[in-house]
Design an enzyme around this catalytic site. Structure first.
Site, PDB file in Angstrom:
ATOM      1  CG  ASN A 222      -6.498   1.075   4.255  1.00  0.00           C
ATOM      2  OD1 ASN A 222      -6.755   0.630   5.368  1.00  0.00           O
ATOM      3  ND2 ASN A 222      -6.970   0.527   3.131  1.00  0.00           N
ATOM      4  CE  LYS A 301      14.229  -3.836  -2.508  1.00  0.00           C
ATOM      5  NZ  LYS A 301      15.370  -3.835  -1.615  1.00  0.00           N
TER       6      LYS A 301
END
Ligand code: C5P
Length: 412
Positions: A222, A301
């Site tokens: 955030n 990934k």
């Protein structure tokens, strides 16, 4: 409800204030400022820049302060009477009012090319700056950068105020009025920071965002900058506490004298908090902790596939750090934050009760210019039976007021 600005009627008896005056039109207000501060018992020694003398005479300030005015670094007689190092040591506050863009720039650059800037370098006392300049000059990138530099170095900025300016412009840049400055000086001396009131206490503060890994290169996070938590750490440290910050990833320097534990995820922050909180006197949960984390973090990934346009990531709830601390048998005084966009009071009070906190600091992040990623904020504090408004101010100013309020609450 009361505002912290009106709680202190502290006497300034015995306080030694160096009033630095630089060359702005607001210098005409300084004899009044000296008189009011003296009325409250402060000792004032005036230091003027060359520019200041174009607006007000040293003689006027000598008359009202009752002390010789200093204006030169290279004056042998003045140096014999009270030299620059002696003045810097004598002061328990350097208040620069008005502070022009020029003097702010010179202090930010660490220059020592006149008496006032030299004293600023030579003192270990708090420096307070009350800016006064044209609104365009105030908003200029250079001035804003210099102000940010000063704030990083713990210089306190009071103002500027908004309104009509001597040049005819309207906007931010007016020096705060004399009564406002006097109130701020009194509040400062009444505050925890000036008194080392937290000596012997240990504060643990969580700050910044958490990062919840999705795979080795991606995460959920955030916009929290960590500025508020770090400002609280600085204020608590100044007030004499030993401070540990448990910080998520931020772009801030470690505040001097504080311990720093760097973490990434909410689970790591939780672990460090639970380890440290039992020995703490105060726990302040300022971090913006992710409510959920990824259930199964991919080892490698994650690759795009041509067969599927959608992707689902399963999330699981993170532990509530502040609630866990508040339920410890030997819990410290526990403070939480509530960043809300609506019904601030109602949500904050519900959180206070649900998480069993001693205090919650609520802010409305829907208001532009305060809260997340900003340098400013405004808070309303709620305990079970108290409501205290801390009006809009820089995060560093607000942190000092918050620390003062917490120190008062735990002393009760
Ligand atoms: O529930 P909410 O996230 O709005 O509560 C905010 C307060 O709770 C803040 O003080 C924050 O640091 C704390 N918190 C926490 N652990 C979480 C979530 C929030 O300590 N998992």
């Amino acid at each position: 409800m009361y505002s912290s600005a009106c709680v202190s009627m502290e006497n300034l008896a015995g306080k030694n204030i160096v009033l630095g005056i630089s060359g702005g039109i607001a210098a005409y207000k300084t004899p009044e400022l000296v008189r009011r501060l003296k009325e409250h018992g402060a000792n004032i020694r005036v230091v003027m820049t060359e520019g200041a003398k174009a607006f007000i005479t040293p003689l006027s300030l000598q008359a009202v302060s009752g002390n010789a005015v200093s204006d030169s670094l290279l004056d042998t007689e003045a140096e014999l009477a009270m030299g620059h190092i002696e003045l810097a040591k004598w002061a328990d506050m350097i208040l620069i009012a008005p502070a022009t863009a020029d003097v702010i720039a010179r202090i930010a650059a660490g220059m020592a090319n006149d008496l006032l800037t030299t004293i600023c370098l030579a003192t270990d006392s708090p420096i307070v700056v009350a800016p006064a300049m044209n609104q365009q000059m105030w908003h200029s990138k250079a001035t804003q950068h210099n102000i940010a530099t000063l704030q990083e170095r713990d210089v306190t900025i009071w103002g500027p105020g908004a309104g009509e300016q001597a040049c005819g412009d309207v906007g931010l840049g007016r020096m705060l009025d004399v009564p406002e400055l006097v109130t701020l000086v009194k509040d400062y001396y009444a505050s925890a920071s000036s008194k080392g009131i937290l000596k012997g206490q240990h504060w643990v503060i969580t700050a910044g965002p958490t990062r919840e890994a999705i795979d080795p290169v991606r995460y959920i996070s955030n916009h929290s900058s960590g500025k508020m938590g770090y400002a609280i750490a600085v204020a608590a440290k100044k007030a004499g506490a030993s401070v540990t910050i448990i910080s998520g990833p931020v772009n801030l320097d470690k505040p001097q004298g504080c311990d720093l534990i760097s973490v990434d995820s909410a689970v790591d922050m939780h672990e460090s908090s639970i380890n440290l909180a039992p020995a703490a006197d105060v726990f302040v949960a300022c971090a913006a902790v992710a409510d959920y984390r990824v259930a199964n973090v991919a080892e490698h990934k994650i690759k795009k596939t041509s067969s599927n346009d959608n992707m689902t990531i399963e999330l699981v709830k993170n532990p509530d750090i502040v609630a866990s601390v508040a339920s410890l048998p030997n819990k410290p005084f526990t403070v939480g934050f509530a960043a809300e966009t609506q019904d601030v009071e109602q949500y904050a009070k519900a959180k206070l009760a649900r998480k069993k906190l001693d205090l919650i600091c609520a802010n409305n992040v829907a208001i532009e210019g305060q809260g997340f990623n900003s340098d400013n904020n405004a808070l309303t504090l709620f305990t079970e039976n108290l409501e205290i408004a801390l009006p809009f101010a820089s995060k560093s100013e607000l942190a000092q007021r918050l620390v003062t309020e917490i120190s008062t609450l735990i002393a009760q």
